[in-house]
Design an enzyme around this catalytic site. Structure first.
Site, short mmCIF file in Angstrom:
data_model
loop_
_atom_site.label_atom_id
_atom_site.label_comp_id
_atom_site.label_asym_id
_atom_site.label_seq_id
_atom_site.Cartn_x
_atom_site.Cartn_y
_atom_site.Cartn_z
N ARG A 1 -26.32 13.82 -42.08
CA ARG A 1 -27.56 14.58 -42.27
C ARG A 1 -28.62 14.01 -41.33
NH1 ARG A 1 -27.38 10.49 -46.32
NH2 ARG A 1 -29.10 9.05 -45.94
N HIS B 1 -31.12 -1.47 -52.28
CA HIS B 1 -30.52 -0.41 -51.46
C HIS B 1 -31.46 0.75 -51.18
CE1 HIS B 1 -26.99 -2.77 -51.81
NE2 HIS B 1 -26.90 -2.60 -53.10
C1 MV4 Z 1 -21.45 -4.89 -47.50
C2 MV4 Z 1 -22.20 -6.09 -47.47
C3 MV4 Z 1 -21.52 -7.22 -47.08
N1 MV4 Z 1 -20.22 -7.15 -46.78
N2 MV4 Z 1 -20.15 -4.89 -47.19
C4 MV4 Z 1 -24.88 -2.16 -49.30
C5 MV4 Z 1 -25.11 -0.73 -49.08
C6 MV4 Z 1 -23.80 -0.17 -48.73
N3 MV4 Z 1 -23.93 0.90 -47.81
C7 MV4 Z 1 -23.04 -1.32 -48.18
N4 MV4 Z 1 -23.77 -2.49 -48.53
C8 MV4 Z 1 -23.30 -3.71 -48.19
N5 MV4 Z 1 -22.01 -3.74 -47.85
C9 MV4 Z 1 -19.57 -6.00 -46.83
N6 MV4 Z 1 -18.27 -5.98 -46.52
C10 MV4 Z 1 -23.52 -6.07 -47.80
C11 MV4 Z 1 -24.10 -4.86 -48.18
C12 MV4 Z 1 -25.49 -4.93 -48.53
C13 MV4 Z 1 -26.44 -4.24 -47.79
C14 MV4 Z 1 -26.11 -3.44 -46.71
C15 MV4 Z 1 -27.05 -2.76 -46.00
C16 MV4 Z 1 -28.38 -2.88 -46.37
C17 MV4 Z 1 -28.75 -3.65 -47.44
C18 MV4 Z 1 -27.79 -4.33 -48.16
C19 MV4 Z 1 -28.18 -5.12 -49.23
C20 MV4 Z 1 -27.22 -5.78 -49.95
C21 MV4 Z 1 -25.88 -5.67 -49.60
#
Ligand code: MV4
Length: 605
Positions: free
Chosen positions: A292, A235
């Protein structure tokens, strides 16, 4: 009219904001912790106020001290940067209560976006697509378990108060649900003081694509294209680019319009970023809105030609947005990487210590945003980001090429960095094809050589031996010196011991004129020394003239050659460890006088 801006931040973003503010005629006030008294942002500001000791809770998170600094200096507005108090609605309110203009959105928008559950409901009502799921108010375990049946698997449990991947769990099947809810709940209580959870269908291998929006106090809102931040590690964003290689003009417009709807629905003002997950079929879902200016805003600036800090200040003053939607045009391609003092070969451990030399590369289309310079120290108190390295190109590969050159030519001597890791990503074929999803680093990149400790090559060691054996550091006229001192001395052979941090290597260095032969065990490497000085070593390797940068501090040497960095210590004259090490410290080198004359010629000064 606003006249004096206090920047409630440090490092590169404080420097970035100060530059624009000054150029627009603002007086600038820096705040700093005791550890930052000599920092670049303090030097650049017109005035500066110490707000407390090094730890952030006592300084950069100390809202009262910051507002007092504004009062003392007569600042009329406050830019919070990113991190620290930038998304703290209490701080925005405290600024307003103190008669200061907060350069950011209204408190209510900050607060709404701080709740995953409430923001998701608000966005859904505004017609912004969200991931299907369950957003019950303070739902019990039982309610969540019932809701999960309708959502299906895999699904995500998310802490309502979380964000940026914190407080998130992936559940593959129903049997694992109850247990995961309990764990997620207690973690959320621990981390955020709020155990509220929501559920979402999991999007598989999504891309992270975010839209930069701007809104003014007159009901106008625009989008300034997207940024693709899919290349992340735990992240943490590693690479950010604009435009996204995955986004079509139609998708850009649809996502842009959704983001503008999101902004208008919550009474937004100023700069904001609407994050979306995008699946392989280009369906997009609202994830969260960051209230931001973001770390990665420069890529948007480079493709739009706009200064987003200038926009922020203008909106804060009550002016209408400088451009309408149809006046915003995207030009070329920009890629940013975050250069960190961290060790990718050791789990990305943050590095601290003196930054002996930091020399950003120069060239067409390059931008470095940094808050440090040579001679600074990287301390454990703050984020160890050294710089954002950003390249613009007429097309994506031009931006990639320029960024690669910039990474290779930038010297960082003193701390280990992720420079080589970044270069490997930018040069990677999957990344090059625009095919990197959020799973890229974990999957295709997991065995990359930049992630494993590596033995120094004999080639690098030979370069180090050349610098050490030459006995001086950084004189500009070494070519003449080489010719006199080296060519006229008879052929010599001498041992050299180099400490590379994890081991001590014994080399044999043979020299005949400018021709050097280095032996390490069974390996042998030959080169011709062309010139040396001013931190630049020039050699001929198998008929190819090559340059490498170095920085010598006594018996410590930092070297950057063939795209990689090396730090070594000359321990040839060190006493062996153990019993022999006691006493005066220096023991007599074992070799003979003529050799000694050449190899140990004292540094001139
Ligand atoms: C998710 C997802 C898959 N499905 N939600 C990770 C950061 C947070 N802001 C939300 N994230 C995720 N939410 C659903 N419903 C996968 C991620 C996620 C991810 C998202 C953005 C950038 C990198 C990531 C790495 C792993 C998981």
């Amino acid at each position: 009219m606003l006249k004096k801006l206090l920047i409630a931040n440090r490092g590169e973003i404080a420097v970035r904001v100060i530059k624009t503010a000054k150029s627009l005629g603002y007086r600038t006030v820096a705040v700093y912790s005791e550890a930052d008294a000599k920092a670049l942002h303090v030097e650049l500001a017109d005035e500066a106020v110490c707000i407390g000791p090094a730890q952030v809770s006592a300084s950069y998170l100390n809202a009262e001290a910051i507002i007092e600094a504004a009062r003392k200096t007569g600042a009329d507005c406050v830019h919070p940067g990113y991190g620290f108090l930038s998304e703290n609605s209490g701080f925005a309110r405290a600024c307003k209560d103190a008669g200061l203009v907060f350069v950011g959105p209204p408190e209510a928008a900050i607060e709404l976006m701080g709740s995953k559950r409430r923001s998701k409901i608000a966005m859904q009502e505004a017609g912004v697509p969200v991931v299907p799921g369950f957003e019950g108010d303070n739902a019990s375990d039982e309610e969540l378990i019932n809701a999960a049946e309708n959502i299906g698997y895999p699904l995500m449990i998310k802490a309502s108060a979380g964000g940026g991947g914190r407080g998130m769990r992936l559940v593959e099947k129903a049997a694992e649900l109850a247990d995961n809810i309990q764990r997620a709940r207690s973690e959320a209580k621990q981390a955020f003081g709020d155990g509220e959870l929501i559920l979402e269908k999991a999007v598989i291998e999504p891309r992270h694509i975010e839209i930069q929006i701007f809104a003014d106090q007159h009901g106008n809102a625009v989008y300034l294209g997207e940024r693709d931040c899919s290349v992340q590690r735990r992240h943490q964003k590693v690479v950010e680019e604009a435009p996204s290689p995955f986004v079509t003009p139609e998708l850009r417009q649809a996502m842009g319009e959704a983001a503008v709807k999101a902004a208008l629905a919550c009474g937004y003002e100023g700069a904001g970023t609407v994050e979306f997950l995008v699946d392989k079929d280009r369906n997009f879902y609202f994830l969260e809105m960051n209230t931001r200016l973001q770390v990665e805003h420069p890529v948007t600036e480079l493709i739009t030609g706009q200064d987003l800090v200038a926009w922020q200040l203008s909106v804060a003053e009550g002016l209408a947005l400088p451009l309408t939607q149809d006046q915003i045009q995207l030009n070329g391609h920009a890629i940013e990487v975050r250069l960190y003092a961290e060790d990718p070969a050791n789990g990305f451990t943050p590095q601290t210590g003196p930054l002996h030399q930091f020399q950003p590369a120069e060239g067409e289309g390059l931008r470095f945003d940094t808050g440090v310079r040579s001679g600074d120290s990287i301390t454990p108190h703050y984020d160890p980001m050294l710089a954002k390295v950003i390249a613009w190109g007429a097309n994506r590969n031009e931006a990639r090429r320029r960024l690669l050159r910039a990474l290779e030519d930038t010297t960082v001597f003193g701390v280990t960095t992720n420079r080589y890791f970044l270069s490997r990503i930018i040069a990677d074929d999957t990344f090059g094809e625009g095919e990197a999803t959020t799973a890229f680093l974990q999957q295709a990149f997991r065995d990359d050589p930049s992630l494993a400790p590596k033995d120094s090559s004999i080639r690098e060691l030979a370069l180090a031996a050349c610098v050490f054996s030459h006995g001086n550091s950084g004189r500009p006229d070494v070519r003449a010196d080489l010719n006199n001192a080296w060519s006229n001395t008879p052929s010599t052979v001498s041992p050299m011991k180099l400490d590379t941090g994890d081991k001590t290597l014994e080399l044999l260095v043979r020299r005949a004129g400018n021709h050097v032969t280095v032996t390490l065990g069974e390996e042998q490497y030959e080169l011709d020394l062309e010139s040396m000085g001013d931190g630049l070593l020039c050699i001929i390797d198998n008929g190819v003239r090559q340059r490498c940068q170095y920085h010598r501090q006594g018996d410590h040497l930092y070297l950057q050659a063939f795209g990689q960095a090396l730090a070594v210590r000359d321990v040839t004259h060190q006493p062996a460890s153990g019993a022999a090490a006691s006493g005066s410290g220096r023991i007599k080198p074992p070799w003979t006088a003529p050799l000694l004359m050449f190899w140990s010629r004292p540094a001139r000064r």
